[in-house]
Design an enzyme around this catalytic site. Structure first.
Site, PDB file in Angstrom:
ATOM      1  N   ALA A 125       0.914  -1.374   0.043  1.00  0.00           N
ATOM      2  CA  ALA A 125      -0.066  -0.094  -0.042  1.00  0.00           C
ATOM      3  C   ALA A 125       1.031   1.236   0.010  1.00  0.00           C
ATOM      4  O   ALA A 125       1.377   1.697   0.921  1.00  0.00           O
ATOM      5  CB  ALA A 125      -0.972  -0.113   1.269  1.00  0.00           C
ATOM      6  N   GLU A 243       8.881  -4.928  -9.929  1.00  0.00           N
ATOM      7  CA  GLU A 243       7.603  -4.891 -10.424  1.00  0.00           C
ATOM      8  C   GLU A 243       7.458  -4.338 -11.816  1.00  0.00           C
ATOM      9  O   GLU A 243       6.586  -5.081 -12.633  1.00  0.00           O
ATOM     10  CB  GLU A 243       7.060  -3.862  -9.515  1.00  0.00           C
ATOM     11  N   LEU A 338     -10.369  -5.047 -35.856  1.00  0.00           N
ATOM     12  CA  LEU A 338     -10.445  -6.114 -36.541  1.00  0.00           C
ATOM     13  C   LEU A 338     -11.588  -7.005 -36.571  1.00  0.00           C
ATOM     14  O   LEU A 338     -12.010  -7.696 -37.462  1.00  0.00           O
ATOM     15  CB  LEU A 338      -9.024  -6.956 -36.902  1.00  0.00           C
ATOM     16  N   THR A 366       3.209   5.418 -14.162  1.00  0.00           N
ATOM     17  CA  THR A 366       2.326   5.774 -15.352  1.00  0.00           C
ATOM     18  C   THR A 366       3.449   5.725 -16.660  1.00  0.00           C
ATOM     19  O   THR A 366       4.769   6.057 -16.284  1.00  0.00           O
ATOM     20  CB  THR A 366       1.705   7.068 -15.342  1.00  0.00           C
TER      21      THR A 366
HETATM   22  C1  LIG Z   1      -6.213  -1.443 -10.706  1.00  0.00           C
HETATM   23  C2  LIG Z   1      -5.023  -0.723  -9.835  1.00  0.00           C
HETATM   24  C3  LIG Z   1      -4.469  -1.431  -9.191  1.00  0.00           C
HETATM   25  C4  LIG Z   1      -3.445  -0.788  -8.564  1.00  0.00           C
HETATM   26  N1  LIG Z   1      -2.669  -1.522  -7.250  1.00  0.00           N
HETATM   27  C5  LIG Z   1      -2.038  -0.732  -6.522  1.00  0.00           C
HETATM   28  C6  LIG Z   1      -1.289  -1.410  -5.268  1.00  0.00           C
HETATM   29  O1  LIG Z   1      -1.559  -2.540  -5.172  1.00  0.00           O
HETATM   30  N2  LIG Z   1      -0.528  -0.589  -4.606  1.00  0.00           N
HETATM   31  C7  LIG Z   1      -0.495   0.703  -4.648  1.00  0.00           C
HETATM   32  O2  LIG Z   1       0.317   1.320  -4.018  1.00  0.00           O
HETATM   33  N3  LIG Z   1      -0.975   1.392  -5.700  1.00  0.00           N
HETATM   34  C8  LIG Z   1      -1.865   0.674  -6.493  1.00  0.00           C
HETATM   35  N4  LIG Z   1      -2.377   1.456  -7.616  1.00  0.00           N
HETATM   36  C9  LIG Z   1      -2.136   2.717  -7.762  1.00  0.00           C
HETATM   37  C10 LIG Z   1      -1.394   2.969  -8.981  1.00  0.00           C
HETATM   38  O3  LIG Z   1      -0.039   2.959  -8.880  1.00  0.00           O
HETATM   39  C11 LIG Z   1      -1.379   4.818  -9.261  1.00  0.00           C
HETATM   40  O4  LIG Z   1      -2.790   4.875  -9.949  1.00  0.00           O
HETATM   41  C12 LIG Z   1      -0.639   5.377 -10.584  1.00  0.00           C
HETATM   42  O5  LIG Z   1       0.868   5.224  -9.764  1.00  0.00           O
HETATM   43  C13 LIG Z   1      -0.876   6.662 -10.686  1.00  0.00           C
HETATM   44  O6  LIG Z   1      -1.199   7.428  -9.784  1.00  0.00           O
HETATM   45  P1  LIG Z   1      -2.496   8.299  -9.523  1.00  0.00           P
HETATM   46  O7  LIG Z   1      -3.889   7.562  -9.824  1.00  0.00           O
HETATM   47  O8  LIG Z   1      -2.593   9.159  -8.161  1.00  0.00           O
HETATM   48  O9  LIG Z   1      -2.228   9.264 -10.753  1.00  0.00           O
HETATM   49  P2  LIG Z   1      -1.657  10.831 -10.904  1.00  0.00           P
HETATM   50  O10 LIG Z   1      -0.265  10.830 -10.233  1.00  0.00           O
HETATM   51  O11 LIG Z   1      -2.747  11.701 -10.237  1.00  0.00           O
HETATM   52  O12 LIG Z   1      -1.542  11.248 -12.269  1.00  0.00           O
HETATM   53  C14 LIG Z   1      -2.475  11.905 -13.260  1.00  0.00           C
HETATM   54  C15 LIG Z   1      -1.815  11.866 -14.299  1.00  0.00           C
HETATM   55  O13 LIG Z   1      -0.978  12.835 -14.470  1.00  0.00           O
HETATM   56  C16 LIG Z   1       0.302  12.417 -14.814  1.00  0.00           C
HETATM   57  N5  LIG Z   1       1.387  13.042 -14.291  1.00  0.00           N
HETATM   58  C17 LIG Z   1       1.675  12.830 -12.992  1.00  0.00           C
HETATM   59  N6  LIG Z   1       2.766  13.405 -12.619  1.00  0.00           N
HETATM   60  C18 LIG Z   1       3.584  14.022 -13.823  1.00  0.00           C
HETATM   61  C19 LIG Z   1       4.585  14.656 -14.234  1.00  0.00           C
HETATM   62  N7  LIG Z   1       5.397  14.789 -13.330  1.00  0.00           N
HETATM   63  N8  LIG Z   1       4.716  14.897 -15.492  1.00  0.00           N
HETATM   64  C20 LIG Z   1       4.016  14.457 -16.505  1.00  0.00           C
HETATM   65  N9  LIG Z   1       2.780  13.843 -16.072  1.00  0.00           N
HETATM   66  C21 LIG Z   1       2.555  13.454 -14.882  1.00  0.00           C
HETATM   67  C22 LIG Z   1       0.155  10.923 -14.895  1.00  0.00           C
HETATM   68  O14 LIG Z   1       1.070  10.430 -15.671  1.00  0.00           O
HETATM   69  C23 LIG Z   1      -1.053  10.714 -15.201  1.00  0.00           C
HETATM   70  O15 LIG Z   1      -1.277  10.699 -16.639  1.00  0.00           O
HETATM   71  C24 LIG Z   1      -3.207   0.556  -8.221  1.00  0.00           C
HETATM   72  C25 LIG Z   1      -4.106   1.470  -9.407  1.00  0.00           C
HETATM   73  C26 LIG Z   1      -5.194   0.491  -9.987  1.00  0.00           C
HETATM   74  C27 LIG Z   1      -6.189   1.632 -10.669  1.00  0.00           C
END
Ligand SMILES: Cc1cc2nc3c(=O)[nH]c(=O)nc-3n(C[C@H](O)[C@H](O)[C@H](O)COP(=O)(O)OP(=O)(O)OC[C@H]3O[C@@H](n4cnc5c(N)ncnc54)[C@H](O)[C@@H]3O)c2cc1C
Length: 391
Positions: A125, A243, A338, A366
């Protein structure tokens, strides 16, 4: 595709694991998708069959072989059987290694055997409602008190969040609020002050329980601190490279499946009196995809070999994750196109390939974050717009 390098033992292991999936996992998947969670028995069955957490020492029930190709096989087969929402790889290879890498002997003795058998399901987490990509922005904090720490805060999007018996929780631990001063805690099912929130409804990977976690004056004994106090952020960065590699192996296998489903369909489906496969557009789309898949496979296999030799860098892993996750989406998109209207129908597997793929360029960092890591390597820190050491 160029020949791939697996031992005889690994080829047999692949066959046996494929059979295990066909018998024990695939038949239940539809029910688990409906329920929004995989039955815990899946972990137990995989543990009994020796397919869950295979790498630990024999004294913990593993095979004591750290060759990453075993894990690559498991991930590839899991994705190809369309059961990636049974997130066994998160348990086995994303979270499990934290115990041996950063934990002490007492912690390994306490938990590892149960993780190998599937009795203890793992989660990690990090993410919070206001901190995902920017991990240093997390708010969950832990304060030291006598023989324990007190954690307050919340996490979201945690995979295996409902099923997990042991959650590695990252929390800020510096009273002066240094954003990188984090510690990892082993939070166990049943600890007072640890509550689970909603099992979140998702676009894809429906059987994976992705949940909210809440910590209210949660007392965690000091013996459950993982590694050194204050080092958690750097442990997470180290863990994320592995990972991303395991993710890449799965994304690529899912892309391969989308390609196979599309190639099969276009030979059967007729339009204007010809199989759709006879149109040059179809042939060029598939030829382009085939080439990209083969190139990516060679790169991922090289990354696995580098990992086995202790030479895989975070940048290599970021490149593998970036390319394969985007390719998974592209392959699923071409596959749907397709298939025509059939591709939008639930009853055709390509439809789910599309919705399941969409998360890959988002979680575990991301695509944008991968590009930041790679560009820092290309151009150096001097051109970074902000402190990119946060990734
Ligand atoms: C199905 C699922 C399973 C998951 N499992 C886990 C888990 O087990 N443990 C855990 O800890 N997390 C987990 N996550 C969380 C996941 O790792 C995060 O959702 C991910 O890292 C993105 O963070 P955020 O959702 O806060 O997006 P944000 O950080 O808010 O990003 C939103 C957008 O802004 C962009 N962005 C952010 N910063 C920058 C930058 N500096 N420059 C350019 N673009 C930027 C991002 O690329 C994205 O397009 C999970 C998520 C999902 C949906």
């Amino acid at each position: 595709m160029l020949p791939r390098d697996f031992t005889e033992e690994q080829i047999m292991f692949r066959d046996a694991y494929r059979q295990f999936l066909a018998q024990e996992i695939v038949p239940h998947m539809e029910d688990w998708r409906e329920a929004g969670i995989v039955d815990r028995s899946a972990f137990r069955k995989a543990g009994e069959a020796g397919f869950l957490m295979i790498w630990p020492d024999e004294k913990y029930g593993g095979i004591g072989d750290n060759d990453f190709r075993f894990e690559q096989i498991i991930t590839e087969e899991t994705a190809y059987a369309r059961v990636a929402d049974w997130y066994n790889t998160l348990h086995s290879r994303l979270v499990g290694p934290y115990l041996t890498r950063f934990g002490n002997e007492e912690q390994c003795d306490r938990f590892l055997s149960k993780c190998v058998s599937g009795e203890c399901v793992l989660a990690i987490a990090m993410t919070e409602p206001d901190a995902g990509s920017d991990l240093a922005g997390m708010r969950t904090s832990a304060v030291e008190a006598d023989d324990h720490w007190v954690i307050n805060g919340q996490k979201t999007y945690i995979s295996n969040g409902i099923n997990a018996d042991l959650v590695i929780v990252a929390a800020k631990t510096d009273p002066d609020n240094n954003p990188h001063h984090m510690t990892l805690f082993l939070v166990e099912r049943g600890m007072e002050g640890f509550e689970r929130g909603r099992n979140l409804k998702k676009m894809g990977l429906k059987a994976q329980d992705t949940a909210e976690l809440f910590f209210t004056d949660l007392k965690v004994p000091k013996q459950n601190v993982l590694g050194e106090v204050g080092h958690g952020f750097y442990y997470l960065m180290e863990g994320l490279a592995e990972e991303r590699l395991i993710g890449a192996a799965g994304y690529l296998s899912a892309a391969q499946l989308s390609y196979d489903l599309a190639a099969e369909y276009v030979k059967e489906r007729k339009a204007f009196g010809k199989p759709v496969a006879a149109f040059q557009n179809t042939q060029f789309k598939l030829a382009e995809l085939r080439t990209e898949l083969d190139l990516a496979q060679t790169y991922v296999d090289q990354c696995v070999a580098a990992f086995n030799g202790g030479a895989l860098t975070a940048v290599d892993a970021a490149k593998a994750k970036l390319v394969t996750s985007e390719l998974q989406c592209k392959a699923a998109d071409i596959g749907v196109q397709l298939h025509g209207g059939a591709g939008y129908m639930d009853e055709y597997p390509i439809s789910r390939q599309f919705t399941d793929a969409r998360i890959s360029p988002i979680y575990a960092g991301t695509s944008e974050v991968m590009k930041i890591i790679i560009s820092r390597d290309c151009l150096g820190d001097d051109y970074a717009p902000f402190n990119t050491r946060n990734f």
